[in-house]
Design an enzyme around this catalytic site. Structure first.
Site, short mmCIF file in Angstrom:
data_model
loop_
_atom_site.label_atom_id
_atom_site.label_comp_id
_atom_site.label_asym_id
_atom_site.label_seq_id
_atom_site.Cartn_x
_atom_site.Cartn_y
_atom_site.Cartn_z
N CYS A 129 0.84 -1.19 0.00
CA CYS A 129 0.00 0.00 0.00
C CYS A 129 0.89 1.25 0.00
CB CYS A 129 -0.95 -0.04 1.20
SG CYS A 129 -2.31 1.14 1.12
N ASP A 191 -8.26 -4.13 -7.55
CA ASP A 191 -7.82 -3.07 -6.64
C ASP A 191 -8.50 -1.75 -7.03
OD1 ASP A 191 -6.46 -1.14 -5.15
OD2 ASP A 191 -4.56 -2.21 -5.28
N HIS A 222 -7.33 -5.00 -3.28
CA HIS A 222 -6.28 -4.26 -2.58
C HIS A 222 -6.00 -4.93 -1.24
CE1 HIS A 222 -3.86 -0.68 -1.81
NE2 HIS A 222 -4.38 -0.63 -0.60
#
Length: 272
Positions: A129, A191, A222
Site C-alpha cells: 500500500c 484493486d 487491494h
C-alpha cells in the site's frame, strides 16, 4: 530459523526532529554470534507496523535476512489508544508529511541497516500500500538491489505526501531508475485504489524508460496479503505463492554476492 525483535528511535531533520521508529527483526543462529545476513527494509502501510506487517517481516527474517520495518508516524501517535482517533491521526500524518521527509526516512532506515553488525550490507526492499510506493522510491537508492512493491498507492496519481504532488514517475522518466536494482510491481486486478488505467500508466512509464521490471497483476483486491479478515480481502493461498516469488527475487539479488555489475552486453574483463 529463530528470530528476535528490537527497535530504534531515530531522529529526523526534515520532519521537525520527530523520530521514526524502526523495528528490527533478525535471525538468531545459536553458537554463531558473528553471523551476517543480507538486509530487507519492509515499508509499512498507513496503519503502520501492525500484526500483518510484523508477521510478513518475520517470515522474511526467518529465511535468513535482517529485516527493518519502519513506523512512519511520529512518536506522539504511538501512545494513542482510541482507534478512531488513531486512524484519523495516521491519515493526517500521511497527507501532511512531505515527500522529502518520506525519502529521509528511507535513507535513515537503510543507513541504520547497513551499519548493523549482523548485516552484510546487501539490501532489498518491499512494502504494501503506502509502503509499496515507498519501496518503489527506495529503488532510486543505488544500495537497494531489489524492490518488490505490493499494490503501491498514489504512484499513478502522483499524490503522495503534502500537497499531493510527488515526482515518482517523473524521476523514472528522467532516468533515475536506470542501472539500479531489480524492480517488481504486484497489483490485484480488483484493486479499487489502483485502477486499470493507473496500472497501465505505471507499466508504460517503466517500459518506456527501459526499466527491467516484473509486472504482476493477479486476481485479488487491494491489501490481499494482509492476513486479517477485517475487510474480507485476504487471500492466503495467493500470498503464499507470491511470497515464494519474492524470496526468489531477494535470494537472487541481495541474498547472493555476485560481484560488481556490468552493463548488459559487455563482458567483464578477466585477468589471466
Amino acid at each position: 530459523m529463530l528470530i528476535n525483535k528490537t527497535f530504534h528511535d531515530i531522529p529526523t531533520q526534515l520532519d521537525n526532529g520527530k523520530p521514526i521508529r524502526i523495528f528490527i527483526i533478525a535471525p538468531e543462529v545459536p553458537d554463531y554470534p558473528e553471523a551476517k545476513f543480507p538486509g530487507v527494509v519492509v515499508f509499512s502501510e498507513i496503519y503502520q507496523v501492525t500484526g500483518p506487517v510484523e508477521r510478513f517481516a518475520g517470515q522474511i527474517a526467518s529465511q535468513g535476512y535482517v529485516v527493518e520495518s519502519i513506523c512512519l508516524v511520529q512518536r506522539a501517535l504511538l501512545s494513542i489508544t482510541n482507534s478512531k482517533v488513531l486512524k484519523l491521526s495516521r491519515t493526517m500524518s500521511k497527507i501532511e508529511k512531505k515527500v522529502e521527509a518520506y525519502d529521509e526516512d528511507a535513507k535513515l532506515t537503510i543507513d541504520l541497516l547497513v551499519s548493523l553488525k549482523n548485516c552484510n550490507g546487501r539490501i532489498a526492499a518491499t512494502g504494501m500500500c503506502l509502503g509499496g510506493h515507498l519501496a518503489f522510491r527506495a529503488a532510486f537508492d543505488p544500495r537497494v538491489l531489489a524492490s518488490v512493491c505490493f499494490f503501491g498507492t498514489d504512484i499513478h496519481s502522483a499524490t503522495l505526501g503534502k500537497g499531493k504532488s510527488d515526482d515518482s514517475l517523473i524521476r523514472v522518466r528522467n532516468g533515475d531508475l536506470s542501472g539500479k536494482g531489480e524492480l517488481v510491481m504486484i497489483f490485484g486486478k480488483q484493486d479499487t485504489h489502483v485502477p486499470r488505467e493507473g496500472r497501465d500508466l505505471i507499466r508504460k512509464t517503466l517500459e518506456d524508460a527501459n526499466i527491467p521490471v516484473s509486472f504482476l497483476e493477479v486476481q485479488a483486491q487491494h491489501a490481499f496479503v494482509r492476513d486479517e479478515q477485517s475487510k474480507g480481502r485476504w487471500d492466503a493461498a495467493l500470498t503464499r505463492s507470491l511470497f515464494t516469488f519474492v524470496m526468489e527475487v531477494f535470494e537472487r539479488t541481495a541474498g547472493r554476492d555476485l560481484g560488481p555489475k556490468v552493463a548488459q552486453g559487455k563482458a567483464p574483463e578477466h585477468v589471466c
